[in-house]
Design a protein around this motif. Structure first.
Motif, PDB file in Angstrom:
ATOM      1  N   ARG A 295     -20.690  -7.324  12.907  1.00  0.00           N
ATOM      2  CA  ARG A 295     -20.371  -8.585  12.236  1.00  0.00           C
ATOM      3  C   ARG A 295     -18.887  -8.656  11.896  1.00  0.00           C
ATOM      4  O   ARG A 295     -18.230  -9.679  12.096  1.00  0.00           O
ATOM      5  CB  ARG A 295     -21.218  -8.696  10.971  1.00  0.00           C
ATOM      6  N   LEU A 296     -18.353  -7.534  11.407  1.00  0.00           N
ATOM      7  CA  LEU A 296     -16.927  -7.478  11.067  1.00  0.00           C
ATOM      8  C   LEU A 296     -16.061  -7.637  12.308  1.00  0.00           C
ATOM      9  O   LEU A 296     -15.052  -8.349  12.310  1.00  0.00           O
ATOM     10  CB  LEU A 296     -16.627  -6.143  10.374  1.00  0.00           C
ATOM     11  N   SER A 297     -16.484  -6.995  13.400  1.00  0.00           N
ATOM     12  CA  SER A 297     -15.753  -7.097  14.663  1.00  0.00           C
ATOM     13  C   SER A 297     -15.746  -8.536  15.177  1.00  0.00           C
ATOM     14  O   SER A 297     -14.733  -9.033  15.680  1.00  0.00           O
ATOM     15  CB  SER A 297     -16.387  -6.172  15.696  1.00  0.00           C
ATOM     16  N   GLY A 298     -16.898  -9.216  15.029  1.00  0.00           N
ATOM     17  CA  GLY A 298     -16.971 -10.617  15.458  1.00  0.00           C
ATOM     18  C   GLY A 298     -16.048 -11.507  14.658  1.00  0.00           C
ATOM     19  O   GLY A 298     -15.403 -12.421  15.208  1.00  0.00           O
ATOM     20  N   LEU A 304      -8.661 -13.588  15.745  1.00  0.00           N
ATOM     21  CA  LEU A 304      -7.702 -13.390  16.839  1.00  0.00           C
ATOM     22  C   LEU A 304      -7.693 -14.588  17.783  1.00  0.00           C
ATOM     23  O   LEU A 304      -6.644 -15.030  18.250  1.00  0.00           O
ATOM     24  CB  LEU A 304      -8.050 -12.109  17.604  1.00  0.00           C
ATOM     25  N   ASP A 305      -8.902 -15.112  18.068  1.00  0.00           N
ATOM     26  CA  ASP A 305      -8.985 -16.301  18.928  1.00  0.00           C
ATOM     27  C   ASP A 305      -8.266 -17.485  18.294  1.00  0.00           C
ATOM     28  O   ASP A 305      -7.582 -18.252  18.969  1.00  0.00           O
ATOM     29  CB  ASP A 305     -10.447 -16.664  19.194  1.00  0.00           C
ATOM     30  N   PHE A 306      -8.451 -17.615  16.982  1.00  0.00           N
ATOM     31  CA  PHE A 306      -7.788 -18.712  16.287  1.00  0.00           C
ATOM     32  C   PHE A 306      -6.272 -18.534  16.338  1.00  0.00           C
ATOM     33  O   PHE A 306      -5.528 -19.508  16.516  1.00  0.00           O
ATOM     34  CB  PHE A 306      -8.258 -18.786  14.834  1.00  0.00           C
ATOM     35  N   SER A 307      -5.809 -17.300  16.180  1.00  0.00           N
ATOM     36  CA  SER A 307      -4.374 -17.033  16.270  1.00  0.00           C
ATOM     37  C   SER A 307      -3.843 -17.380  17.655  1.00  0.00           C
ATOM     38  O   SER A 307      -2.777 -17.975  17.796  1.00  0.00           O
ATOM     39  CB  SER A 307      -4.104 -15.551  15.951  1.00  0.00           C
TER      40      SER A 307
END
Length: 466
Positions: A295-298, A304-307
């Motif tokens: 869950r934390l990795s997701g 990261l995707d948002f960045s």
């Protein structure tokens, strides 16, 4: 200061041009008035000289009259002597009689007489100064008569009164010009202040906004471009305030979302450190740690995707793939979770292959995000239905839930980054924004239709390929 620069710009670009134009106009008016009056005086003198010359011609043709005596008497009895002086010039170029009775000094220059001697029209004029007084001199050669010593008649007119009148008119023109300048300055000052004052106020408010005071607003008192600028800045301040609130809510939400799995991981790790923990508890703890780590990795991957999205580094690796296969894999991932949460997940997998050019991982990310939201905003006893429709060479995937729905005021903003319609449900508020961008990069559309308390329908439309 901007105000000073604007004032200087107006002075250089507008006021200076007006000043130069008015100055040129007054100079041209002055020259025109001077020429008009001087030409008028010269015309009167020429008419008078023509009358006198006609009399001389009559004397020259009358054998009963002594021409020299008649010419002398005409000069002495000159009826316009109050307006001008008449001089008789002999053939040696000397004034021998005047209408005033006073002969000019012997060193008096007579350029008009000299010019008349060689002029085809037998006359000439000049402007001179005699005893400090401006005068107009006009010479007309006399008719040739045998035994007569008369060479020409010279008329001298004072220009003092004329010049005074010219000066009065020029002064009047100057007063009018000054009045125009004053009016321009007065009206322009009002106009400039009507622009500069609001701009200065805009500058002050913009500085407040730049320092983070988004409550600062401008009072729009005009229905023009300045008023529109004030309205735009006010709208910008409101938007920035909302974005700031959403950002703070996002940070708070993400902090909470990160804290929850970290707390679980830390708690179970401390528990497992105890040698007295039995194998069953150890197995359960390790399972929780793995689940919370995933869950934390997701969440980190979502950030990261948002960045990448924000910096324009979110790239696709398109290949030809089966849309149904990617959707089915995503649905399968949530089947067990839906069962555990007592939510009915309905999906009738299409038998046909739907080919599409796209990034398999990114499309699966979109489906996972939408299905995850559907489960998060649904309660036990609700249902989620996944449908696939094909029309006009496009595939539309409908994910419908009977959950809590979205309020009408939240629906237009639901795809905005950081925005969360319901703060009581977990999530960062950026997953839907990322999903919408991924669908757009596939030349598709992502739309939401929702009613509060009824449920939400998410439509994902993508173009098919051959």
């Amino acid at each position: 200061m901007p105000t000073k620069k604007l004032t200087k710009r107006w002075l250089y670009n507008n006021f200076l041009v007006i000043l130069i134009f008015l100055s040129a106009l007054i100079i041209a008016f002055s020259l025109a008035i001077r020429n008009y009056y001087y030409n008028s005086v010269l015309s009167v003198v020429k008419n008078t000289a023509a009358v006198q010359n006609a009399s001389l011609i009559n004397y020259s043709e009358d054998n009963t009259v002594d021409f020299s005596v008649a010419a002398r008497k005409m000069v002495e009895d000159f009826e316009d002597k109050d307006l001008m002086e008449l001089m008789a010039i002999d053939k040696s170029g000397t004034v021998f009689i005047t209408s005033s009775g006073f002969s000019p000094s012997s060193d008096t220059q007579m350029p008009d007489y000299i010019a008349a001697l060689t002029s085809p029209t037998r006359d000439a004029s000049s402007y001179d100064t005699i005893n400090g007084e401006s005068v107009l001199c006009y010479t007309l050669l006399a008719p040739a008569v045998n035994d007569s010593n008369l060479s020409a008649l010279r008329y001298v007119v004072s220009l003092t009164a004329v010049k005074r009148q010219i000066y009065i008119l020029i002064a009047a023109a100057g007063v009018v010009g000054a009045a125009i300048i004053f009016f321009v300055i007065l009206s322009s000052s009002y106009f400039i202040n009507s622009i500069i004052n609001p701009i200065d106020e805009v500058r002050k408010i913009a500085l407040q906004i730049s320092k983070g005071d988004f409550s600062a607003h401008l009072k729009s008192t005009t229905d023009d471009e300045i008023g529109e600028l004030c309205d735009a800045i006010n709208a910008m301040a409101v938007e920035l305030q909302e974005n700031e609130k959403m950002k703070n809510d996002f940070i708070s939400s993400v902090s909470h979302e990160l804290r929850t799995p970290l707390t679980a991981i830390k708690g179970w790790a401390e528990t497992l450190m105890d040698d007295s923990v039995d194998r069953e508890t150890t197995k359960k703890g390790i399972g929780v740690i793995i689940k919370e780590s995933e869950r934390l990795s997701g969440m980190v991957e979502e950030l990261l995707d948002f960045s990448r999205l924000q910096s324009g580094r979110l790239k696709l690796n398109p290949t030809k793939l089966d849309l149904v296969a990617e959707l089915s894999d995503a649905v399968l991932m949530f089947t067990e979770r839906a069962r555990q949460e007592n939510i009915q997940l309905n999906y009738d997998e299409p038998m046909d292959i739907l080919p599409i050019m796209g990034d398999a991982n990114r499309l699966r990310q979109v489906f996972v995000n939408i299905l995850d939201n559907a489960l998060k905003y649904s309660d036990a006893g609700d249902s989620i239905t996944v449908l696939v429709q094909v029309a006009d060479n496009k595939a539309t995937i409908l994910i419908q839930d009977t959950g809590i729905g979205i309020a009408p005021e939240d629906l237009p903003k639901i795809k905005t980054r950081f925005y969360k319609a319901n703060a009581t449900r977990r999530g960062s508020g950026i997953g839907l924004a990322v999903a919408d961008e991924i669908v757009s990069m596939h030349n598709g559309t992502l739309t939401l239709d929702s009613k509060e308390g009824v449920g939400t329908t998410v439509s994902i439309t993508l173009p098919l390929t051959v």
